[in-house]
Scaffold this motif. Structure first.
Motif: not given
Length: 70
Positions: A5-13, A33-36
């Motif tokens: 694994v070279r990169k992991v995107y871990a998104g959060a509000r 996820v509530t905002d396009d």
């Protein structure tokens, strides 16, 4: 054998809610996820994605990065 694994995107509000992953491969985009627009921006900037795991929550019992196997 572990995945390379070279990169992991871990998104959060709220990025302040993310733990310190202690791994330079983790990239934390702001994502609501509530905002396009909030969804489109990281998607446009993450052109190197090979696998997408869509999860609304956290995994408290393991380490996602090192648990991946090929």
């Amino acid at each position: 054998m572990k995945a390379r694994v070279r990169k992991v995107y871990a998104g959060a509000r709220d990025l302040n809610s993310l733990p310190d992953f202690g791994d330079s491969r983790v990239v934390p985009p702001q994502l609501d996820v509530t905002d396009d627009h909030s969804v489109r921006k990281p998607a446009e900037n993450a052109g190197d994605v090979d696998v997408l795991v869509n999860n609304a929550g956290t995994m408290a019992f393991g380490d996602w990065i090192t648990s991946l196997k090929t």
